[in-house]
Scaffold this motif. Structure first.
Motif, PDB file in Angstrom:
ATOM      1  N   GLY A  23     -72.551   0.717  80.160  1.00 24.62           N
ATOM      2  CA  GLY A  23     -73.565  -0.145  79.582  1.00 24.62           C
ATOM      3  C   GLY A  23     -73.713   0.118  78.097  1.00 24.62           C
ATOM      4  N   GLY A  24     -74.934  -0.059  77.617  1.00 15.00           N
ATOM      5  CA  GLY A  24     -75.180   0.078  76.187  1.00 15.00           C
ATOM      6  C   GLY A  24     -74.898   1.458  75.637  1.00 15.00           C
ATOM      7  N   GLY A  25     -75.182   2.483  76.438  1.00 10.26           N
ATOM      8  CA  GLY A  25     -74.915   3.845  75.974  1.00 10.26           C
ATOM      9  C   GLY A  25     -73.430   4.098  75.801  1.00 10.26           C
ATOM     10  N   SER A  28     -72.054   2.180  72.883  1.00 12.03           N
ATOM     11  CA  SER A  28     -72.451   2.831  71.632  1.00 12.03           C
ATOM     12  C   SER A  28     -71.552   4.037  71.353  1.00 12.03           C
ATOM     13  CB  SER A  28     -73.910   3.274  71.698  1.00 12.03           C
ATOM     14  OG  SER A  28     -74.761   2.157  71.833  1.00 12.03           O
ATOM     15  N   ASP A  80     -72.086   9.297  79.819  1.00 10.92           N
ATOM     16  CA  ASP A  80     -73.273   8.442  79.872  1.00 10.92           C
ATOM     17  C   ASP A  80     -73.361   7.720  81.216  1.00 10.92           C
ATOM     18  OD1 ASP A  80     -75.545   7.201  78.209  1.00 10.92           O
ATOM     19  OD2 ASP A  80     -74.523   5.443  79.011  1.00 10.92           O
ATOM     20  N   PHE A  84     -76.334   8.119  84.156  1.00  8.68           N
ATOM     21  CA  PHE A  84     -77.177   6.997  84.573  1.00  8.68           C
ATOM     22  C   PHE A  84     -77.162   6.782  86.081  1.00  8.68           C
ATOM     23  CE2 PHE A  84     -77.702   2.496  85.652  1.00  8.68           C
ATOM     24  CZ  PHE A  84     -78.970   2.271  85.140  1.00  8.68           C
ATOM     25  N   PRO A 115     -77.693   9.437  75.788  1.00 10.06           N
ATOM     26  CA  PRO A 115     -77.708   8.657  74.546  1.00 10.06           C
ATOM     27  C   PRO A 115     -78.285   9.420  73.361  1.00 10.06           C
ATOM     28  CG  PRO A 115     -79.342   7.817  76.090  1.00 10.06           C
ATOM     29  CD  PRO A 115     -78.502   8.796  76.847  1.00 10.06           C
ATOM     30  N   GLY A 157     -77.916   1.400  69.245  1.00 14.44           N
ATOM     31  CA  GLY A 157     -77.687   1.288  70.675  1.00 14.44           C
ATOM     32  C   GLY A 157     -78.090   2.545  71.417  1.00 14.44           C
ATOM     33  N   ASN A 161     -81.441   3.201  74.101  1.00 13.18           N
ATOM     34  CA  ASN A 161     -81.148   3.699  75.442  1.00 13.18           C
ATOM     35  C   ASN A 161     -81.836   5.039  75.716  1.00 13.18           C
ATOM     36  OD1 ASN A 161     -79.132   2.048  77.188  1.00 13.18           O
ATOM     37  ND2 ASN A 161     -78.487   1.751  75.061  1.00 13.18           N
ATOM     38  N   VAL A 164     -85.750   3.579  76.387  1.00 13.91           N
ATOM     39  CA  VAL A 164     -86.048   2.880  77.639  1.00 13.91           C
ATOM     40  C   VAL A 164     -86.285   3.873  78.778  1.00 13.91           C
ATOM     41  CG1 VAL A 164     -84.804   0.766  77.049  1.00 13.91           C
ATOM     42  CG2 VAL A 164     -83.602   2.595  78.253  1.00 13.91           C
ATOM     43  N   ASN A 165     -85.801   5.094  78.589  1.00 20.02           N
ATOM     44  CA  ASN A 165     -86.031   6.137  79.594  1.00 20.02           C
ATOM     45  C   ASN A 165     -87.278   6.964  79.286  1.00 20.02           C
ATOM     46  OD1 ASN A 165     -83.650   5.869  81.428  1.00 20.02           O
ATOM     47  ND2 ASN A 165     -82.541   6.197  79.520  1.00 20.02           N
TER      48      ASN A 165
END
Length: 205
Positions: A23-25, A28, A80, A84, A115, A157, A161, A164-165
């Motif tokens: 994903g985004g992590g 990035s 990453d 997750f 991240p 990015g 991330n 959001v956590n």
């Protein structure tokens, strides 16, 4: 996870799929790795040239550091995803499971740590690009600038991330400590990255 061993086509196809990882992590981390690799390229194009003999020892060291950072960030793509996956499973626990909250908290920490590490590594990449752009081969200065903005984008990015956590953590003291580090790094290094790019752009464009 073996995302690091995929071809570019395979990785981007997987990234575009409905799977949660990468994903985004991970994206990035890859962007940061590409930025670091561009820095190493500038160093390798500088070393061995008579014109840059006075900065060769520095360039050799910077190039080695850039190569290490690139490898670390490539590995972080898989790291990453691994970090997750437990969180995605934790969300599936029954709402009334007695240990659900503790499991979620532990998984949120792990999911934020990855991240955060990517963010820190990207900041190191930006530091190197400033030196590559200033003292490396003028023929490759645009590559140093490109490396800086890739790491700059990767920072954003990685930062989102992390947050959001942390926003979901119950231990707010721990979450806010991480948030402060993220905010501090972002404030310092977006300016550094922008300066590298602006300096090179101003010289040649």
């Amino acid at each position: 996870m073996d995302f690091k061993d995929m071809t570019l086509s395979q990785f981007t196809a997987r990234l575009a799929s409905g799977d949660a990882v990468p994903g985004g992590g991970g994206a990035s981390a890859l962007a940061g790795a590409l930025g670091a690799a561009l820095g190493a390229m500038v160093g390798n194009l500088t070393v061995g040239k008579k014109k840059y003999a006075d900065v060769e020892p520095e360039m050799i060291l910077l190039t080695e550091k850039a190569q290490v950072l690139s490898r670390q960030l490539i590995l972080a793509v898989d790291e990453d995803a691994v970090a997750f996956e437990p969180l995605s499973r934790a969300y599936a626990l029954p709402k009334d499971a007695p240990d659900r909250e503790d499991v979620l908290e532990a998984c949120l920490r792990r999911a934020a740590d990855s991240p955060l590490r990517i963010l820190r590594l990207c900041c190191e990449v930006i530091e190197l690009q400033a030196a590559f752009a200033a003292r490396g081969s003028v023929m490759a200065a645009s590559d140093a600038a490109t490396g800086a903005v890739l790491a700059w984008g990767a920072m954003y990015g990685a930062a989102i991330n992390v947050k959001v956590n942390t926003r979901l953590m119950k231990r707010r003291d721990y979450a806010e400590e991480i948030n402060r580090e993220v905010d501090s790094l972002m404030e310092e290094y977006w300016k550094r990255a922008e300066k590298v790019y602006a300096d090179v752009y101003g010289r040649y464009c």
